[in-house]
Write a protein that holds these residues in place. Structure first.
Motif, PDB file in Angstrom:
ATOM      1  N   CYS A 243      -3.563 -41.714 -69.611  1.00  0.00           N
ATOM      2  CA  CYS A 243      -3.530 -42.159 -68.449  1.00  0.00           C
ATOM      3  C   CYS A 243      -4.791 -42.554 -67.667  1.00  0.00           C
ATOM      4  N   ALA A 244      -5.867 -41.985 -68.239  1.00  0.00           N
ATOM      5  CA  ALA A 244      -7.253 -42.608 -67.751  1.00  0.00           C
ATOM      6  C   ALA A 244      -7.447 -43.970 -68.190  1.00  0.00           C
ATOM      7  N   GLN A 245      -6.967 -44.109 -69.483  1.00  0.00           N
ATOM      8  CA  GLN A 245      -7.384 -45.770 -69.672  1.00  0.00           C
ATOM      9  C   GLN A 245      -6.348 -46.617 -68.893  1.00  0.00           C
ATOM     10  N   GLU A 246      -4.926 -46.202 -68.590  1.00  0.00           N
ATOM     11  CA  GLU A 246      -4.172 -46.898 -67.716  1.00  0.00           C
ATOM     12  C   GLU A 246      -4.698 -47.427 -66.272  1.00  0.00           C
ATOM     13  N   ALA A 247      -5.619 -46.338 -65.812  1.00  0.00           N
ATOM     14  CA  ALA A 247      -6.097 -46.296 -64.287  1.00  0.00           C
ATOM     15  C   ALA A 247      -7.055 -47.520 -64.583  1.00  0.00           C
ATOM     16  N   GLN A 248      -7.906 -47.574 -65.479  1.00  0.00           N
ATOM     17  CA  GLN A 248      -9.181 -48.450 -65.559  1.00  0.00           C
ATOM     18  C   GLN A 248      -8.586 -49.950 -65.864  1.00  0.00           C
ATOM     19  N   LEU A 249      -7.675 -49.968 -66.599  1.00  0.00           N
ATOM     20  CA  LEU A 249      -6.967 -51.358 -66.915  1.00  0.00           C
ATOM     21  C   LEU A 249      -6.360 -52.024 -65.887  1.00  0.00           C
ATOM     22  N   ARG A 250      -5.325 -51.145 -65.128  1.00  0.00           N
ATOM     23  CA  ARG A 250      -4.906 -51.585 -63.797  1.00  0.00           C
ATOM     24  C   ARG A 250      -5.969 -51.923 -62.721  1.00  0.00           C
ATOM     25  N   ALA A 251      -7.000 -51.338 -62.781  1.00  0.00           N
ATOM     26  CA  ALA A 251      -8.159 -51.830 -61.670  1.00  0.00           C
ATOM     27  C   ALA A 251      -8.771 -52.578 -62.166  1.00  0.00           C
ATOM     28  N   ASN A 252      -8.911 -53.349 -63.395  1.00  0.00           N
ATOM     29  CA  ASN A 252      -9.435 -54.193 -64.063  1.00  0.00           C
ATOM     30  C   ASN A 252     -10.832 -53.761 -64.280  1.00  0.00           C
ATOM     31  N   ARG A 253     -11.278 -52.849 -64.380  1.00  0.00           N
ATOM     32  CA  ARG A 253     -12.588 -52.036 -64.662  1.00  0.00           C
ATOM     33  C   ARG A 253     -12.926 -52.300 -66.132  1.00  0.00           C
ATOM     34  N   ARG A 255     -12.114 -54.100 -70.259  1.00  0.00           N
ATOM     35  CA  ARG A 255     -11.445 -55.021 -71.015  1.00  0.00           C
ATOM     36  C   ARG A 255     -11.379 -54.811 -72.326  1.00  0.00           C
ATOM     37  N   HIS A 256     -10.215 -54.331 -73.072  1.00  0.00           N
ATOM     38  CA  HIS A 256     -10.309 -53.924 -74.610  1.00  0.00           C
ATOM     39  C   HIS A 256     -10.208 -55.157 -75.486  1.00  0.00           C
ATOM     40  N   THR A 257     -10.826 -54.918 -76.657  1.00  0.00           N
ATOM     41  CA  THR A 257     -10.561 -55.881 -77.919  1.00  0.00           C
ATOM     42  C   THR A 257     -10.254 -54.761 -78.877  1.00  0.00           C
ATOM     43  N   GLY A 258      -9.933 -55.451 -79.947  1.00  0.00           N
ATOM     44  CA  GLY A 258      -9.504 -54.455 -81.316  1.00  0.00           C
ATOM     45  C   GLY A 258     -10.528 -53.512 -81.384  1.00  0.00           C
ATOM     46  N   ALA A 259     -11.772 -53.839 -81.463  1.00  0.00           N
ATOM     47  CA  ALA A 259     -12.920 -52.811 -81.716  1.00  0.00           C
ATOM     48  C   ALA A 259     -13.068 -51.970 -80.693  1.00  0.00           C
ATOM     49  N   SER A 260     -13.039 -52.262 -79.487  1.00  0.00           N
ATOM     50  CA  SER A 260     -13.031 -51.424 -78.372  1.00  0.00           C
ATOM     51  C   SER A 260     -11.941 -50.230 -78.386  1.00  0.00           C
TER      52      SER A 260
END
Length: 326
Positions: A243-253, A255-260
């Motif tokens: 849920c925390a990851q979703e909130a950060q991604l939705r706000a565009n805060r 940016r994930h890569t395979g490594a992250s």
């Protein structure tokens, strides 16, 4: 369900919506983990399906989160800030002011204490919703029940009404996900899922699309992806991190890569769900950029198949499922 409705002569016209209907419809899924139907003619939005169940799990009723994934859901809101009927999570997962525990937690405790209980029911449709004809949105789901039998956790969903073309896909996804989460938290095997509906219906505007889905379902070459079970060591901490990851991604805060994604420490099952949300973030916030192969490679094959058919210009058809379909 779609085939039955197309062949049914019974029709209704309520609140300006006309279409075929069947009363007292029930079905059972033997493997609720296989919750994603794969039809090229039904461009299901699996990103929204995941986001909606996270909205439920967070006990939320805000418009802000669902607007990002489904802007049309804002029409369900009276004040422009909250949604009443469709926000099942407020009844299931929001802690009560008196006890500090949610109905979901109380239900799991009941199953733990009395394995044979028939009282593990979470009410959803409220008495205050009866006769409220002026409100644009009241709960379609009446209640959700959990039954522990022979080491397996069975789920039963009771609904007053269900749109078989639109809402059914989302509802089955959400409640089977919640059922599987409950099974893992209780240390039980996943049992069957039953769905009971007072009024199963579709609108006339969706009948041609429903016919296309029924025709596709009859093709021998239809592709299916094996269901990935939720990890047995799943905890609420993992769900809260998602849920925390979703909130950060939705706000565009972030940016994930395979490594992250690997660096999150989440099990692969949950990394795949974060990857799904990351791909959608790129579709929304980076429309001109090519989506990296290392992120696409992390997706569950069935999710990537659905993303390609929903956004074919952003997600290339390079999965095994697409090659099989061709």
């Amino acid at each position: 369900m779609l085939a039955d409705l197309i062949q049914s002569p019974t029709r209704i016209s309520t609140r300006g919506n006309a279409g075929p209907e069947r009363l007292n419809v029930s079905f059972q899924l033997e493997n609720p983990a296989a919750r994603v139907p794969l039809f090229a003619s039904r461009k299901a939005n699996v990103v929204f399906n995941l986001a909606e169940v996270l909205w439920f799990l967070g006990g939320r009723d805000d418009v802000e989160m669902v607007r990002y994934y489904a802007p049309r859901m804002t029409s369900y809101s009276v004040d422009g800030l909250t949604i009443a009927g469709a926000a099942y999570g407020t009844r299931m997962f929001r802690p009560a002011s008196v006890t500090g525990r949610s109905a979901f937690d109380a239900t799991l405790d009941l199953v733990r204490c009395d394995p044979d209980t028939k009282r593990a029911v979470i009410p959803i449709f409220g008495a205050h919703e009866v006769g409220d004809g002026s409100h644009p949105d009241v709960s379609c789901t009446i209640a959700f029940q959990l039954l522990r039998r022979d080491g397996r956790l069975h789920g039963v969903c009771y609904m007053r009404a269900n749109d078989a073309f639109q809402g059914l896909v989302s509802d089955v996804f959400s409640f089977t996900f919640i059922q599987e989460l409950a099974a893992q938290l209780l240390g039980l095997e996943l049992g069957t899922y039953a769905h009971h509906v007072g009024s199963m219906h579709i609108g006339d505007q969706h009948v041609p699309k429903a016919r296309a889905v029924v025709a596709e379902a009859g093709l021998a070459r239809q592709s299916h992806s094996p269901a990935r079970p939720m990890p047995a060591d799943t905890t609420w901490d993992v769900v809260h991190e998602l849920c925390a990851q979703e909130a950060q991604l939705r706000a565009n805060r972030i940016r994930h890569t395979g490594a992250s994604l690997a660096a999150t420490g989440l099990p692969q099952y949950w990394q795949q769900l974060v990857a799904l949300l990351e791909v959608y973030r790129r579709i929304v916030h980076e429309p001109e950029r090519v989506i990296d192969d290392d992120v696409l490679a992390l997706l569950d094959p069935s999710h990537r198949w659905l993303l390609h058919h929903k956004w074919p210009t952003r997600v290339p058809p390079t999965t095994e499922l697409d090659q099989e379909a061709r």
